[in-house]
Write an enzyme that holds these catalytic residues in place. Structure first.
Site, PDB file in Angstrom:
ATOM      1  N   ASP A  95       0.862  -1.186   0.000  1.00 38.52           N
ATOM      2  CA  ASP A  95       0.000   0.000   0.000  1.00 38.52           C
ATOM      3  C   ASP A  95       0.898   1.236   0.000  1.00 38.52           C
ATOM      4  OD1 ASP A  95      -2.033   2.020   0.622  1.00 38.52           O
ATOM      5  OD2 ASP A  95      -3.283   0.326   1.184  1.00 38.52           O
ATOM      6  N   SER A 102     -10.357   9.430   8.139  1.00 33.15           N
ATOM      7  CA  SER A 102     -11.596   8.967   7.477  1.00 33.15           C
ATOM      8  C   SER A 102     -11.540   7.489   7.108  1.00 33.15           C
ATOM      9  CB  SER A 102     -11.851   9.794   6.208  1.00 33.15           C
ATOM     10  OG  SER A 102     -10.791   9.599   5.286  1.00 33.15           O
ATOM     11  N   ARG A 106     -13.721   1.798   8.760  1.00 36.11           N
ATOM     12  CA  ARG A 106     -13.851   0.557   7.984  1.00 36.11           C
ATOM     13  C   ARG A 106     -12.532  -0.188   7.819  1.00 36.11           C
ATOM     14  NH1 ARG A 106     -13.060   4.692   4.604  1.00 36.11           N
ATOM     15  NH2 ARG A 106     -11.940   4.423   2.644  1.00 36.11           N
ATOM     16  N   ASP A 163      -8.509  -0.414  -4.702  1.00 40.67           N
ATOM     17  CA  ASP A 163      -9.768   0.340  -4.805  1.00 40.67           C
ATOM     18  C   ASP A 163      -9.936   1.021  -6.158  1.00 40.67           C
ATOM     19  OD1 ASP A 163      -7.758   2.126  -4.494  1.00 40.67           O
ATOM     20  OD2 ASP A 163      -8.554   3.138  -2.727  1.00 40.67           O
ATOM     21  N   CYS A 204     -11.079 -15.264 -15.697  1.00 39.90           N
ATOM     22  CA  CYS A 204     -10.322 -14.252 -14.952  1.00 39.90           C
ATOM     23  C   CYS A 204     -11.206 -13.011 -14.735  1.00 39.90           C
ATOM     24  CB  CYS A 204      -9.024 -13.900 -15.676  1.00 39.90           C
ATOM     25  SG  CYS A 204      -9.227 -12.815 -17.104  1.00 39.90           S
ATOM     26  N   CYS A 219     -15.116   4.536  -2.907  1.00 41.35           N
ATOM     27  CA  CYS A 219     -15.676   4.729  -1.565  1.00 41.35           C
ATOM     28  C   CYS A 219     -15.641   6.197  -1.153  1.00 41.35           C
ATOM     29  CB  CYS A 219     -14.901   3.896  -0.547  1.00 41.35           C
ATOM     30  SG  CYS A 219     -15.116   2.127  -0.761  1.00 41.35           S
TER      31      CYS A 219
END
Lengths: 282, 55
Positions: A95, A102, A106, A163, A204, A219
């Protein structure tokens, strides 16, 4: 020795063998196999080892596995937590973002004091606390089509918790090229999906979604209820454990669509496309 | 934990082979035979010794 005496010798051996075969079976000493898991491992993993389908070899398969988790956010958090807890021997966490306030509703791997810290490092630190018996490696980078092949090389399984569609397609392409198995997932709003891919054998991600849907929102644009990501990430982790242990068949040639507003799940069948630009034969 | 360890030992045996487990009176002596039967194995109890024939 004459031919006659040699033949008599052979007959004696055959007769002796026949006589031995006619005797009732005698208990043969059984050489016990040495235990493969140590006492600490048996205790740590006892609740999954209790499952009839989850054998000692299932656990060894996990211990020997190397899994790359792309994204340490909403999906990556439950995925990495469950895989570390289950005893996957080597976990890579990729990452390039830093933890933001924020994120916290989640992304249960990160806490308020982590705000501003690199997500990969923040996640790796928690996972090492969770299971000090495994190796966790943090990679602070954004996955794209240029670096994906190098990251994926040598992995037993990749779990895409990114994402963006660009990253998903780059990971799918790299996994298809390298023949590395992949578990895809995505969640936004109140819904998500999960799909397992065995390159060149099952459909795939691009077979299922040849192009990114127009107008799709992230999101940060559309919002998401925290537990929605938890459910989808947990399903990805479950698929990974089923796949790595062989304890249950994974979801292939299909994706599972989960609508958590209505609590409806739909299994959508998908076939390999011969002209698929990622996994096709052309 | 006793049944987990027993299950792992049974996993290492072949079908038809017997595992003998000596257990102190109490919970494990009740649970292990029950769990072994539920897993499909044949169980014989001799005092505090449980003989399990692997299915």
């Amino acid at each position: 020795m004459s031919q006659g005496s040699s033949r008599r010798g052979l007959f004696r051996e055959l007769a002796a063998a026949a006589a031995r075969a006619a005797l009732p079976d005698e208990p043969r000493p059984v050489k016990p196999k040495p235990p493969l898991l140590n006492d600490g491992e048996v205790e740590r993993y006892s609740r999954q080892l209790l499952l009839p389908e989850w054998t000692e070899m299932s656990q060894i398969a996990l211990r020997d596995a190397s899994v790359l988790v792309i994204g340490a956010g909403a999906l990556g958090s439950p995925v990495a937590l469950y895989l570390a807890g289950a005893g996957v021997g080597r976990l890579g966490i990729v990452d390039d973002d830093d933890v933001e306030i924020s994120n916290l509703h989640r992304q249960p791997l990160h806490f308020t004091p982590d705000v501003g810290e690199p997500k990969a490092e923040s996640a790796a630190a928690k996972l090492r606390f969770l299971n000090p018996d495994i190796v966790v490696e943090a990679y602070r980078m954004r996955v794209d089509e240029t670096n994906a092949p190098g990251l994926i090389e040598g992995q037993d399984l990749v779990i895409d918790c990114s994402d963006t569609f660009a990253t998903r397609y780059a990971v799918n392409q790299a996994c298809c090229d390298a023949g590395v198995d992949l578990i895809e997932g995505g969640a936004v709003g109140w819904a998500g999906l999960v799909m397992t891919i065995v390159p060149k054998r099952t459909a795939c991600y691009r077979c299922a979604f040849p192009t990114a849907p127009e107008g799709s929102l992230t999101c940060s644009q559309a919002g998401i209820a925290g537990p929605v990501a938890g459910v989808i990430g947990s399903l990805q982790a479950l698929e990974a454990l089923k796949f790595l242990t062989g304890a249950q068949p994974p979801l292939v040639d299909a994706f599972l669509n989960v609508d958590l507003a209505t609590m409806e799940t739909t299994r959508v069948s998908v076939s390999r496309r011969p002209d698929c630009q990622d996994c096709g034969d052309g | 934990m006793t049944w987990v360890r027993t299950k792992l030992e049974l996993d290492r045996l072949q079908s038809g082979q017997t595992l003998e487990v000596k257990l102190p009176p109490g919970e494990a002596l009740e649970n292990v035979p029950r769990s072994a039967r539920e897993a499909g194995h044949t169980v014989a109890l001799h005092g505090e010794t449980v003989r399990i024939i692997r299915a």
